[in-house]
Design an enzyme around this catalytic site. Structure first.
Site, PDB file in Angstrom:
ATOM      1  N   GLY A   1     -14.739 -11.734  46.564  1.00  0.00           N
ATOM      2  CA  GLY A   1     -15.288 -13.093  46.566  1.00  0.00           C
ATOM      3  C   GLY A   1     -15.107 -13.792  47.891  1.00  0.00           C
ATOM      4  O   GLY A   1     -16.065 -14.102  48.562  1.00  0.00           O
ATOM      5  N   THR A   2     -13.917 -14.035  48.263  1.00  0.00           N
ATOM      6  CA  THR A   2     -13.567 -14.487  49.612  1.00  0.00           C
ATOM      7  C   THR A   2     -13.630 -15.956  49.948  1.00  0.00           C
ATOM      8  O   THR A   2     -14.546 -16.678  49.565  1.00  0.00           O
ATOM      9  CB  THR A   2     -14.426 -13.760  50.684  1.00  0.00           C
ATOM     10  OG1 THR A   2     -14.132 -12.385  50.647  1.00  0.00           O
ATOM     11  CG2 THR A   2     -14.128 -14.255  52.085  1.00  0.00           C
ATOM     12  N   THR A   3     -12.592 -16.365  50.709  1.00  0.00           N
ATOM     13  CA  THR A   3     -12.672 -17.587  51.484  1.00  0.00           C
ATOM     14  C   THR A   3     -12.207 -17.233  52.883  1.00  0.00           C
ATOM     15  O   THR A   3     -11.110 -16.695  53.054  1.00  0.00           O
ATOM     16  CB  THR A   3     -11.740 -18.670  50.916  1.00  0.00           C
ATOM     17  OG1 THR A   3     -11.983 -18.818  49.530  1.00  0.00           O
ATOM     18  CG2 THR A   3     -11.970 -19.987  51.623  1.00  0.00           C
TER      19      THR A   3
END
Lengths: 213, 237
Positions: free
Chosen positions: B37-39
């Site tokens: 997903g990631t930030t």
């Protein structure tokens, strides 16, 4: 509303927010109504009264939202007459929630309900997807995604009315800066035991934030 | 089973729950796409850059890697933050690191951050139809100091004083727009980045784990990890 030339449904893209404070609630919304890429109304007030000290904030399909409000206003008025007293905020929230839940497959509008009553003071209820949840801060609409981080970091419990107004204005401004479906002016409403105080903040009076310079 | 690691900045892997399908009866990770997903985030300051990322890779509801390193070195003082398909971004980063290393040897000079970003852009634009890669390139060079370049999906390149990316970034636009100030120090940038990534991890189911940070300056690269129990906490009930 005439939307010839564009077959898209009229939606209130939207950012809406409601906050509890000691003695009442502050609600805020942007003012953009879009049909596809067109803005069909740039000064629409998405904060709708359900009863004297109970308001709701609209998001999603404009028609569905207004239909729910109409039904809820009627049911609440009947309820209030039968009970012989102003309705509780939780009662209003339940009326809205029951409509949303019963017709959840056909409706694509989400309302949040907030107000003041004698029993519990200021209350904010979310009715997303037909749930009923009480919040200290509730945000909704397409623009709300962009301000979860801001709201989580900036909200402090036991804020004063003025701090809440500033918090709500900041949150809406930030969301309107990033969400194409939110924009225009900021509509605010403060509900306390003394009544309802609406406020309008025009675009040039909104707070300034980082804007890519 | 060979999982294709995919970091999707916007969409998460979904199961099509149609009537008659068994999608609901088996665990979703048996048929869901692998998604980090990631930030990711990068911020310039006078003298360098700070970069940060979460550490979660998911396959549906299963967290395939909870300590992923999404901050990848491209050269001594140039890093990239990766979001999108892990396979795509790893392949691109490897290719750019090779090209940049070669270029730097020919020039007999450390490469410019702008050059690294351009190489990413060339590849991401040329193969835009086949790639799913959202990349932030950040580093230090002697010509312009700390710089952040954003190369989102589609293959454009833009220089920004700070940049956020990945699925979790949607939730922190408001926060970074309100908190960013020009002229922050390295420590302020580290706090700003840690807070922003923590807030995103709190709201985005596809982001989580630990916060990986790095500060890149003329003096080198300083890496930090903020573990789960040390994450900044916010008082929303």
């Amino acid at each position: 509303m005439d939307i010839t030339g564009d077959a898209s449904e009229v939606r209130t893209g939207t950012t809406i927010i409601a906050v509890e404070f000691e003695g009442g609630v502050v609600m805020g919304s942007d003012s953009r109504v879009s049909a596809g890429e067109s803005v069909v109304n740039r000064v629409f007030n998405k904060l709708s009264p359900l009863h004297e000290r109970i308001y709701c904030a609209l998001s999603g399909s404009a028609a569905d939202a207004q239909a729910i409000v109409d039904m809820a206003q009627y049911q609440l008025e009947m309820h209030s007459m039968e009970v012989g007293a102003p309705p509780q905020v939780i009662a209003a929230a339940n009326v809205v929630r029951n409509i949303s839940y019963k017709h959840k497959e056909e409706l694509s509008a989400h309302l949040m309900v907030a107000g003041w009553d004698r029993r519990k003071g200021g209350q904010v209820y979310g009715t997303l997807d037909g749930m009923l949840t009480r919040h200290q801060v509730c945000i909704g609409g397409s623009g709300s995604s962009y301000i979860y981080g801001y709201v989580d970091s900036a909200y402090k419990s036991r804020m004063s009315k003025e701090e809440c107004l500033q918090f709500v204005t900041n949150a809406l401004t930030l969301a309107m800066g990033r969400d194409g479906s939110s924009g225009g002016v900021v509509h605010l409403v403060t509900i306390t035991k003394d009544g309802v105080e609406p406020k309008l903040i025009l675009s040039n009076d909104l707070p300034q934030f980082y804007d890519n310079e | 089973t060979l999982f294709r690691s995919v970091m999707m900045p916007v969409q998460r892997g979904e199961s099509a729950a149609r009537p008659g399908s068994y999608a609901d009866l088996t665990p979703d990770w048996t048929h869901a796409e692998v998604s980090t997903g990631t930030t990711i985030m990068a911020v310039e300051f006078d003298g360098g850059v700070v970069i940060g990322a979460d550490s979660r890779t998911t396959t549906g509801a299963y967290i395939a890697n909870r300590v992923t390193d999404k901050l990848t070195p491209i050269h001594d003082r140039i890093y990239c933050c990766r979001s999108g398909s892990a396979a795509d971004t790893q392949a691109i980063a490897d290719a750019v690191a090779y090209q940049l290393g070669f270029h730097s040897i020919e020039l007999d000079e450390p490469p410019l951050v702008h050059t690294a970003a351009s190489l990413f852009k060339e590849m991401c634009y040329k193969y835009r139809e086949d790639l799913t890669a959202g990349i932030i390139v950040a580093g230090w060079d002697s010509r312009k100091g700390g710089q952040v370049y954003s190369v989102p999906m589609g293959g454009m390149m833009v220089h920004q004083p700070f940049s956020i990316g990945g699925s979790g970034s949607s939730y922190i636009y408001g926060f970074v727009d309100s908190s960013y100030k020009k002229g922050m120090t390295k420590e302020e940038c580290l706090t700003f980045t840690a807070n922003a990534v923590a807030l995103a991890m709190e709201r985005d189911g596809s982001s989580g784990g630990v916060i990986r940070l790095a500060a890149i300056t003329e003096g080198g690269v300083e890496r930090k990890v903020i573990l789960g129990n040390e994450l900044p906490r916010f008082n929303i009930g």
